[in-house]
Design a protein around this motif. Structure first.
Motif, PDB file in Angstrom:
ATOM      1  N   MET A 244      43.859  38.797  42.790  1.00 23.54           N
ATOM      2  CA  MET A 244      42.882  38.450  41.759  1.00 23.54           C
ATOM      3  C   MET A 244      43.337  37.217  40.991  1.00 23.54           C
ATOM      4  N   VAL A 245      42.360  36.432  40.552  1.00 21.67           N
ATOM      5  CA  VAL A 245      42.589  35.347  39.606  1.00 21.67           C
ATOM      6  C   VAL A 245      41.868  35.707  38.312  1.00 21.67           C
ATOM      7  N   ILE A 246      42.583  35.657  37.200  1.00 16.56           N
ATOM      8  CA  ILE A 246      42.009  35.957  35.885  1.00 16.56           C
ATOM      9  C   ILE A 246      42.097  34.685  35.057  1.00 16.56           C
ATOM     10  N   THR A 247      40.968  34.182  34.603  1.00 18.35           N
ATOM     11  CA  THR A 247      40.951  32.900  33.929  1.00 18.35           C
ATOM     12  C   THR A 247      40.452  33.006  32.497  1.00 18.35           C
ATOM     13  N   ASP A 248      40.869  32.066  31.684  1.00 13.26           N
ATOM     14  CA  ASP A 248      40.215  31.880  30.397  1.00 13.26           C
ATOM     15  C   ASP A 248      38.777  31.445  30.673  1.00 13.26           C
ATOM     16  N   SER A 249      37.835  31.957  29.908  1.00 17.32           N
ATOM     17  CA  SER A 249      36.420  31.687  30.173  1.00 17.32           C
ATOM     18  C   SER A 249      36.095  30.204  30.155  1.00 17.32           C
ATOM     19  N   GLN A 250      36.814  29.442  29.335  1.00 18.94           N
ATOM     20  CA  GLN A 250      36.506  28.019  29.223  1.00 18.94           C
ATOM     21  C   GLN A 250      36.953  27.222  30.447  1.00 18.94           C
ATOM     22  N   ALA A 251      37.736  27.858  31.326  1.00 17.91           N
ATOM     23  CA  ALA A 251      38.161  27.192  32.563  1.00 17.91           C
ATOM     24  C   ALA A 251      37.463  27.797  33.774  1.00 17.91           C
ATOM     25  N   PHE A 252      36.348  28.492  33.555  1.00 20.19           N
ATOM     26  CA  PHE A 252      35.660  29.208  34.626  1.00 20.19           C
ATOM     27  C   PHE A 252      35.308  28.306  35.812  1.00 20.19           C
ATOM     28  N   LEU A 253      34.671  27.173  35.544  1.00 18.54           N
ATOM     29  CA  LEU A 253      34.179  26.331  36.631  1.00 18.54           C
ATOM     30  C   LEU A 253      35.331  25.805  37.483  1.00 18.54           C
ATOM     31  N   LYS A 254      36.410  25.374  36.846  1.00 21.30           N
ATOM     32  CA  LYS A 254      37.565  24.890  37.582  1.00 21.30           C
ATOM     33  C   LYS A 254      38.209  26.013  38.389  1.00 21.30           C
ATOM     34  N   ALA A 255      38.338  27.195  37.767  1.00 20.02           N
ATOM     35  CA  ALA A 255      38.933  28.342  38.465  1.00 20.02           C
ATOM     36  C   ALA A 255      38.067  28.784  39.638  1.00 20.02           C
ATOM     37  N   ASP A 256      36.767  28.750  39.458  1.00 15.47           N
ATOM     38  CA  ASP A 256      35.850  29.135  40.527  1.00 15.47           C
ATOM     39  C   ASP A 256      35.982  28.192  41.714  1.00 15.47           C
ATOM     40  N   ALA A 257      36.103  26.895  41.438  1.00 16.27           N
ATOM     41  CA  ALA A 257      36.213  25.902  42.509  1.00 16.27           C
ATOM     42  C   ALA A 257      37.524  26.040  43.277  1.00 16.27           C
ATOM     43  N   ASP A 258      38.581  26.470  42.595  1.00 17.81           N
ATOM     44  CA  ASP A 258      39.908  26.498  43.229  1.00 17.81           C
ATOM     45  C   ASP A 258      40.326  27.872  43.744  1.00 17.81           C
ATOM     46  N   THR A 259      39.510  28.885  43.539  1.00 23.50           N
ATOM     47  CA  THR A 259      39.844  30.239  43.992  1.00 23.50           C
ATOM     48  C   THR A 259      39.144  30.526  45.317  1.00 23.50           C
ATOM     49  N   PRO A 260      39.870  30.896  46.370  1.00 19.62           N
ATOM     50  CA  PRO A 260      39.238  31.207  47.660  1.00 19.62           C
ATOM     51  C   PRO A 260      38.194  32.314  47.516  1.00 19.62           C
ATOM     52  N   PRO A 261      37.131  32.274  48.323  1.00 21.61           N
ATOM     53  CA  PRO A 261      36.041  33.266  48.204  1.00 21.61           C
ATOM     54  C   PRO A 261      36.498  34.707  48.396  1.00 21.61           C
ATOM     55  N   ASP A 262      37.566  34.924  49.146  1.00 19.33           N
ATOM     56  CA  ASP A 262      38.015  36.294  49.404  1.00 19.33           C
ATOM     57  C   ASP A 262      39.022  36.789  48.369  1.00 19.33           C
ATOM     58  N   VAL A 263      39.224  36.021  47.297  1.00 21.05           N
ATOM     59  CA  VAL A 263      40.085  36.445  46.190  1.00 21.05           C
ATOM     60  C   VAL A 263      39.189  36.786  44.997  1.00 21.05           C
ATOM     61  N   LEU A 264      39.424  37.952  44.398  1.00 22.87           N
ATOM     62  CA  LEU A 264      38.629  38.360  43.249  1.00 22.87           C
ATOM     63  C   LEU A 264      38.838  37.401  42.083  1.00 22.87           C
ATOM     64  N   LEU A 265      37.759  37.129  41.352  1.00 25.98           N
ATOM     65  CA  LEU A 265      37.834  36.233  40.200  1.00 25.98           C
ATOM     66  C   LEU A 265      37.142  36.866  39.009  1.00 25.98           C
ATOM     67  N   THR A 266      37.788  36.825  37.865  1.00 26.48           N
ATOM     68  CA  THR A 266      37.148  37.285  36.635  1.00 26.48           C
ATOM     69  C   THR A 266      37.828  36.576  35.464  1.00 26.48           C
ATOM     70  N   SER A 267      37.512  36.994  34.247  1.00 29.76           N
ATOM     71  CA  SER A 267      38.092  36.346  33.068  1.00 29.76           C
ATOM     72  C   SER A 267      38.697  37.392  32.145  1.00 29.76           C
ATOM     73  N   PHE A 268      39.551  36.922  31.244  1.00 27.54           N
ATOM     74  CA  PHE A 268      40.111  37.819  30.237  1.00 27.54           C
ATOM     75  C   PHE A 268      38.988  38.467  29.428  1.00 27.54           C
ATOM     76  N   SER A 269      37.991  37.683  29.068  1.00 31.05           N
ATOM     77  CA  SER A 269      36.918  38.190  28.220  1.00 31.05           C
ATOM     78  C   SER A 269      36.086  39.244  28.930  1.00 31.05           C
ATOM     79  N   ILE A 270      35.862  39.079  30.220  1.00 35.55           N
ATOM     80  CA  ILE A 270      35.097  40.089  30.966  1.00 35.55           C
ATOM     81  C   ILE A 270      35.922  41.366  31.107  1.00 35.55           C
ATOM     82  N   LEU A 271      37.224  41.224  31.340  1.00 33.60           N
ATOM     83  CA  LEU A 271      38.071  42.411  31.379  1.00 33.60           C
ATOM     84  C   LEU A 271      38.049  43.136  30.039  1.00 33.60           C
ATOM     85  N   PHE A 272      38.042  42.378  28.950  1.00 38.29           N
ATOM     86  CA  PHE A 272      38.008  42.994  27.633  1.00 38.29           C
ATOM     87  C   PHE A 272      36.630  43.551  27.304  1.00 38.29           C
TER      88      PHE A 272
END
Length: 409
Positions: A244-272
């Motif tokens: 999994m990749v967990i990102t700060d929400s303000q870096a969502f677009l960059k994290a989305d572009a750099d995270t492979p499709p088969d790796v889970l992606l979410t944010s600290f705020s969504i987890l909270f």
């Protein structure tokens, strides 16, 4: 939630005299016909355990008991079995017919709960037939030691207030949720994307990031911390693909572009949003952004007071992104700290912070207050992912929640 083991559910025992409306109240709380309802006193005999979901309280076991005023040799046996339920309960729902008053039966249960240090929520039911007076409320508080909630299981009046009372009275252990540990297996790798900007305290990480790291370690997984520009290189050089990749929400677009499709992606705020509140409700609230019209009132609520920086997320960025979706200006209002506005019905949407400075009870209470006013609510992380068009991707660890985005309103 449907697969939550019974032992991990909040056990709520429901007590009351025969025909006080206990089973009807269970149906009203769940908005389903789960319990058998009859006007004949004594329909429920032995305690019945029902695993269910009460939104937004979460997974619970409701223990429906026989009437505490049951009579005869068999009735006394049923009452004893009901009393034994107090040894298994996390809290008690004490139900009374509003028109029948308080008797020694209810006072006995309240006393037993006090001795066992069990939290009690007192309910004056059937207010559709017998409206509750201020004198009755005061009497109940004095005799039972708790402020009663007036409801009608028939019309559903007061059910929202009852849910809030359940959240506020739940035992401390109920708050012990996991942030991300249940989504990881021992040995899994999680990469945390942590931008270092003006809002980050010098020399420190912000609280949600620290708590997430601790939760990962507590569940025997591994955490790597990188800034947003280092994510792609980090994933490339790891010998083991991250779970999994967990990102700060303000870096969502960059994290989305750099995270492979088969790796889970979410944010600290969504987890909270899940850890502190009700992710399902907050995702449903995000869909209401598209329904806003220029001039609508929107409340942006933060649970803490902090020094606002240039290009602040709550006062500048989120309003700007929502305006872009709406295509016009909106009437934004702000609240901060522990005070929460009372006149919520005036708003078309409430956007709440990640709630890192308040506990789950208070956040759920806020969510339910907003819902009771008929207003949708979303939190920062869910909102940001939605306006940036990547909410489905950001919900990849929660496939059942993703389905909400496909539901027709």
């Amino acid at each position: 939630m449907n697969s939550t083991p019974r032992g991990n559910r909040l056990h709520i025992a429901i007590f009351g005299r025969r025909n006080a409306g206990k089973s009807s109240l269970i149906n009203a709380l769940t908005n389903q016909d789960i319990a058998v309802v009859s006007n004949v006193p004594g329909t429920t005999t032995d305690p019945v355990y029902k695993a269910m979901e009460i939104l937004p309280v979460g997974p619970v076991v409701m223990i429906d008991t026989a009437g505490i005023d049951d009579t005869g040799e068999l009735g006394e046996l049923r009452v004893r079995r009901s009393i034994e339920v107090l040894n298994k309960a996390d809290m008690v729902l004490l139900v009374m017919d509003a028109g029948a008053g308080i008797t020694e039966y209810e006072m006995d249960i309240a006393k037993r709960c006090q001795e066992k240090k069990l939290p009690v929520v007192a309910v004056l039911n059937k207010i559709d037939a017998s409206p509750v007076t201020a004198l009755q409320r005061q009497e109940a508080k004095e005799r039972l030691g708790v402020e009663p909630v007036a409801v009608s299981a028939l019309t559903r009046e007061g059910i929202s207030d009852l849910k809030i009372a359940l959240v506020q009275a739940a035992p401390p252990s109920w708050d012990e949720q996991t942030i991300v540990g249940d989504l990881l297996n021992p040995g899994d790798v999680a990469v945390l994307v942590i931008p270092i900007d003006l809002a980050a305290p010098k020399g420190r990480l912000i609280l949600p990031q620290v708590q997430t790291i601790r939760d990962i370690l507590d569940h025997d997984a591994m955490a790597y911390m990188v800034k947003e520009r280092e994510l792609k290189e980090c994933i490339r050089t790891l010998n083991k693909k991250p779970r999994m990749v967990i990102t700060d929400s303000q870096a969502f677009l960059k994290a989305d572009a750099d995270t492979p499709p088969d790796v889970l992606l979410t944010s600290f705020s969504i987890l909270f949003a899940r850890y502190k509140g009700d992710l399902e409700t907050l995702v449903a609230g995000a869909k209401s952004i598209e329904k806003l019209r220029p001039g609508d009132k929107v409340l942006i609520a933060e649970a803490c007071s902090h020094h606002r920086m240039e290009d602040d997320i709550g006062t500048v960025k989120i309003p700007r992104w929502i305006r872009q979706i709406v295509g016009g200006d909106l009437d934004f209002h702000w609240s901060s700290g522990h005070r929460f506005p009372e006149d919520l019905a005036q708003y078309k949407l409430v956007v709440h912070c990640g709630s890192c400075m308040i506990n789950r009870r208070e956040m759920l209470s806020r969510i339910m207050q907003v819902q009771a006013a008929g207003v949708p609510i979303v939190n920062y992380g869910v909102c940001i992912a939605y306006v940036q068009g990547i909410l489905r991707r950001a919900l990849s660890p929660f496939p059942l929640i993703q389905e909400i985005l496909d539901d027709e309103d």
